[in-house]
Write a protein that holds these residues in place. Structure first.
Motif, short mmCIF file in Angstrom:
data_model
loop_
_atom_site.label_atom_id
_atom_site.label_comp_id
_atom_site.label_asym_id
_atom_site.label_seq_id
_atom_site.Cartn_x
_atom_site.Cartn_y
_atom_site.Cartn_z
N SER A 124 0.84 -1.20 0.08
CA SER A 124 0.25 -0.01 0.03
C SER A 124 0.99 1.40 0.01
O SER A 124 2.00 1.35 0.74
CB SER A 124 -1.08 0.03 1.18
OG SER A 124 -1.84 -1.07 1.27
N SER A 125 0.37 2.26 -0.70
CA SER A 125 0.93 3.57 -0.60
C SER A 125 -0.03 4.66 -0.11
O SER A 125 -1.13 4.29 0.12
CB SER A 125 1.57 3.99 -2.11
OG SER A 125 0.24 4.02 -2.98
N PHE A 126 0.79 5.76 0.51
CA PHE A 126 -0.21 6.72 0.95
C PHE A 126 -0.12 8.07 0.20
O PHE A 126 1.11 8.48 -0.03
CB PHE A 126 0.08 6.83 2.36
CG PHE A 126 -0.95 7.82 3.24
CD1 PHE A 126 -2.07 7.07 3.71
CD2 PHE A 126 -0.60 9.28 3.36
CE1 PHE A 126 -2.85 8.08 4.41
CE2 PHE A 126 -1.69 10.05 3.87
CZ PHE A 126 -2.82 9.50 4.40
N ILE A 127 -1.00 8.73 -0.26
CA ILE A 127 -1.14 10.20 -0.54
C ILE A 127 -1.20 11.26 0.34
O ILE A 127 -2.19 11.09 0.96
CB ILE A 127 -2.05 10.01 -2.09
CG1 ILE A 127 -1.77 9.02 -3.07
CG2 ILE A 127 -2.17 11.76 -2.20
CD1 ILE A 127 -2.84 9.24 -4.09
N GLY A 128 -0.52 12.28 0.18
CA GLY A 128 -0.63 13.23 1.05
C GLY A 128 -0.03 14.69 0.60
O GLY A 128 0.65 14.84 -0.33
N THR A 129 -0.13 15.68 1.20
CA THR A 129 0.27 16.86 0.82
C THR A 129 -0.04 17.52 -0.64
O THR A 129 0.74 17.90 -1.25
CB THR A 129 1.63 17.08 1.11
OG1 THR A 129 2.18 16.21 2.22
CG2 THR A 129 2.23 18.48 1.35
N VAL A 130 -1.22 17.07 -0.88
CA VAL A 130 -1.89 17.75 -2.17
C VAL A 130 -2.23 19.16 -2.12
O VAL A 130 -3.26 19.24 -1.17
CB VAL A 130 -3.10 16.96 -2.59
CG1 VAL A 130 -3.41 17.04 -4.14
CG2 VAL A 130 -2.47 15.24 -2.95
N SER A 131 -1.51 19.69 -2.90
CA SER A 131 -1.96 21.16 -2.54
C SER A 131 -1.59 22.00 -4.02
O SER A 131 -0.88 21.79 -4.65
CB SER A 131 -1.14 22.28 -1.43
OG SER A 131 0.24 22.34 -1.90
N ILE A 132 -2.75 22.87 -4.16
CA ILE A 132 -2.72 23.83 -5.52
C ILE A 132 -2.68 25.21 -5.04
O ILE A 132 -3.96 25.51 -4.38
CB ILE A 132 -3.50 23.44 -6.70
CG1 ILE A 132 -3.54 21.91 -6.79
CG2 ILE A 132 -3.35 24.09 -7.76
CD1 ILE A 132 -2.15 21.46 -7.43
N ASP A 133 -1.96 26.06 -5.60
CA ASP A 133 -2.41 27.56 -5.41
C ASP A 133 -3.59 27.82 -5.80
O ASP A 133 -4.03 27.44 -6.91
CB ASP A 133 -1.10 28.50 -6.00
CG ASP A 133 0.07 28.33 -5.09
OD1 ASP A 133 0.14 27.95 -4.06
OD2 ASP A 133 1.08 28.70 -5.71
N THR A 134 -4.17 29.08 -5.04
CA THR A 134 -5.69 29.36 -5.42
C THR A 134 -5.62 29.77 -7.02
O THR A 134 -6.54 29.51 -7.89
CB THR A 134 -6.23 30.41 -4.67
OG1 THR A 134 -6.09 30.13 -3.32
CG2 THR A 134 -7.44 30.94 -4.92
#
Length: 282
Positions: free
Chosen positions: A210-220
């Protein structure tokens, strides 16, 4: 005790054989008259927690029906141990444990938010393309300049995320040096004009395959262009190439747009977790 009961509440940081104990990991057991353990509590107050004066319970658990008499001494023991370095403690517990929730409220805990743990099976992955002109850059180990760029973008976007605090370069350097690190899994999104505008973190999950996806962020200014969807697709492709069979992520229940995106990409809610906080002066 932790191995047997920890996952009943929160399996994120269950103390195991490598648990450090000591000042940064204050740990306590509640004993019966015969000396057997009937409850445990452990906190985390290392450098990243001290920087924001907010400590976390790794475990707070007692046998039997939840009660103030069992949970109170354990919670206070950890609170006293971190009082010089933190103003607040927090924990997660399954939303379905209404009895535990009520006891924690009686002890002075306040509900902060609900977080969903989501999962998708990795099968035929058809990732969405990035918009024209956008590119991704993987942060290399030892490249603190790029790591600082990643943290800067992450922090400015996570200010709007309930329960989030600013991260440090040191925090993500530790991630890159951890067993969960995936080479190339720390990613910066670059806009057509060359500026940094997004982030993604892909790690190994403690569950096998299993993997884990995190810290998904996009500037406004760069949202609503399909970048987040493309990032999720990239993470899925990387996971499949590395032999993972499923991937997880976590999202606040109030983040409706992100929740809808993940559901469209096939993620399903596996568990709802309540985050509760308490002042160390409890």
């Amino acid at each position: 005790y932790c191995a047997e009961h920890g996952a009943e509440h929160d399996e994120s940081f269950i103390p195991g054989s490598a648990w450090a104990f000591g000042d940064d990991f204050p740990s306590f057991a509640l004993l019966s008259e015969d000396g057997s353990i009937r409850g445990v509590a452990a906190g985390m107050i290392g450098p990243s927690f001290k920087a924001i004066r907010r400590a976390r319970f790794a475990i707070l658990h007692a046998l039997g029906e939840p009660s103030v008499d069992s949970y109170g001494p354990l919670a206070r023991a950890v609170a006293d141990a971190v009082a010089d370095a933190a103003d607040e403690l927090y924990l997660f517990h399954p939303e379905v444990l209404a009895g535990l929730h009520a006891v924690l409220e009686e002890l002075g805990f306040s509900f902060e938010r609900t977080s969903y743990l989501m999962k998708v099976e990795i099968r035929d992955v058809r990732p969405a393309p990035f918009p024209e002109g956008y590119a991704t850059e993987a942060v290399s180990p030892g490249d603190d300049t790029s790591l600082a760029r990643f943290v800067t973008v992450r922090n400015r976007n996570f200010k709007e995320v309930l329960g989030s605090r600013d991260a440090r370069v040191e925090d993500f350097r530790d991630i890159m040096e951890s067993p969960e690190n995936i080479p190339g899994g720390l990613i910066i999104v670059c806009a057509p004009d060359g500026t940094d505008c997004g982030t993604l973190l892909l790690e190994r999950d403690e569950e096998e395959y299993s993997s884990f996806i995190g810290t998904v962020s996009i500037d406004t200014a760069h949202r609503r262009r399909g970048i987040a969807r493309a990032l999720i697709g990239k993470a899925m492709i990387m996971s499949k190439e590395l032999g993972f069979r499923q991937t997880y992520l976590s999202v606040n229940a109030t983040n409706a747009k992100a929740l809808q995106l993940y559901q469209r990409e096939g993620f399903k809610i596996m568990k709802a977790m309540s985050c509760m906080t308490v002042k160390v002066s409890l």
